[in-house]
Design an enzyme around this catalytic site. Structure first.
Site, PDB file in Angstrom:
ATOM      1  CB  SER A  69      -0.886  -0.001   1.257  1.00 42.77           C
ATOM      2  OG  SER A  69      -1.555   1.231   1.421  1.00 42.77           O
ATOM      3  CE1 TYR A 117      -5.323  -1.710   4.217  1.00 43.98           C
ATOM      4  CE2 TYR A 117      -4.001   0.296   4.054  1.00 43.98           C
ATOM      5  CZ  TYR A 117      -4.619  -0.793   3.451  1.00 43.98           C
ATOM      6  OH  TYR A 117      -4.507  -0.967   2.091  1.00 43.98           O
TER       7      TYR A 117
END
Length: 255
Positions: free
Chosen positions: A147, A160
């Site tokens: 990410s 996350y």
């Protein structure tokens, strides 16, 4: 090897987690378009993905599994290998996100995200490698979906961000351990992609304008942008790539 064969997945079997929608579906379609047979894994129905790959004339097998349990995920990979044959590639795409201020994030929201996004990813990599290494001369390729938050902090997504920093770390660690043993481990860091998860952002004129204003390419990414990058990392063309995490973000991180 011809130029075209360097980018072909013909004769390869690739397992893609979270293949029911969004980026996972884009990866599955790109793999099929490159000639690979796709085994899609997820909790929900993958009929849309199957139909899309059927239109491409590709091969798709749907496998239902709850990746929230790392042990179940690892056993699933072993079962696929035993029942339908060896895998040549593994794409760890499935993941979840929980949003809350760091002072309010619950232990459950921390554990749920870390289990799926990091622990399950590691267990699948581990079992895939064990199977590949057990057969002398066999090669394998792993692509982990990282990410932009593998490189940035973000806001209100503590678990996350931690999980995606972890994905970056284990991608590099596993590459160091397995590169000389015939397994390539690399990753992709997607930018802002047109998926169900970003629908609210894209529907907010202020947020969408702000996001697009920072992307040098001037557009949101498409799932196939990530899929085509995954094909490269699964194909012979990337045989000398190990431990790389490629940002496919329209230039976001370069800004």
């Amino acid at each position: 090897m011809s130029d075209l064969s360097a980018f072909s997945l013909a004769g390869k079997r690739v397992l893609v987690t979270g293949a029911n929608t969004g980026i996972g579906q884009g990866i599955a379609a790109s793999v099929a378009r490159a000639g690979g047979a796709v085994i899609g894994v997820g909790r929900s129905a993958m009929d849309e993905t199957a139909a899309r790959i059927a239109k491409l004339g590709g091969s798709f097998e749907a496998v239902a599994a709850d990746l929230a349990d790392p042990a179940v995920a690892a056993a699933m990979l072993d079962r696929i290998w035993d029942e339908s044959g060896p895998l040549d590639g593994l794409v760890n795409n499935a993941g979840i996100i929980r949003r809350a201020d760091a002072v309010d994030l619950s232990e459950a929201d921390w554990d749920d995200v870390i289990d799926i996004n990091l622990k399950t990813v590691f267990r699948l990599c581990q079992n895939f490698a064990r199977r590949v290494l057990a057969q002398p001369g066999r090669r394998g390729k792993i692509v982990n979906i990282a990410s932009l938050l593998s490189f940035q902090g973000g806001i209100r997504v503590a678990s996350y961000t931690a999980s995606k920093h972890g994905v970056l770390g284990i991608t590099r660690l596993l590459a160091c351990e397995w590169a000389h043993r015939g397994i390539n481990v690399n990753g992709i860091a997607p930018g802002y992609i047109e998926t169900n998860n970003t629908e609210a952002l894209r529907g907010d004129p202020d947020r969408s304008t702000a996001i697009l204003g920072r992307i040098p390419a001037g557009r949101w990414g498409r799932p196939d942008d990530i899929g085509d990058a995954a094909v490269f990392l699964l194909a012979p063309a990337s045989d000398y790539m190990h431990g790389a995490v490629v940002a496919v973000d329209g230039g976001w991180l370069a800004r």
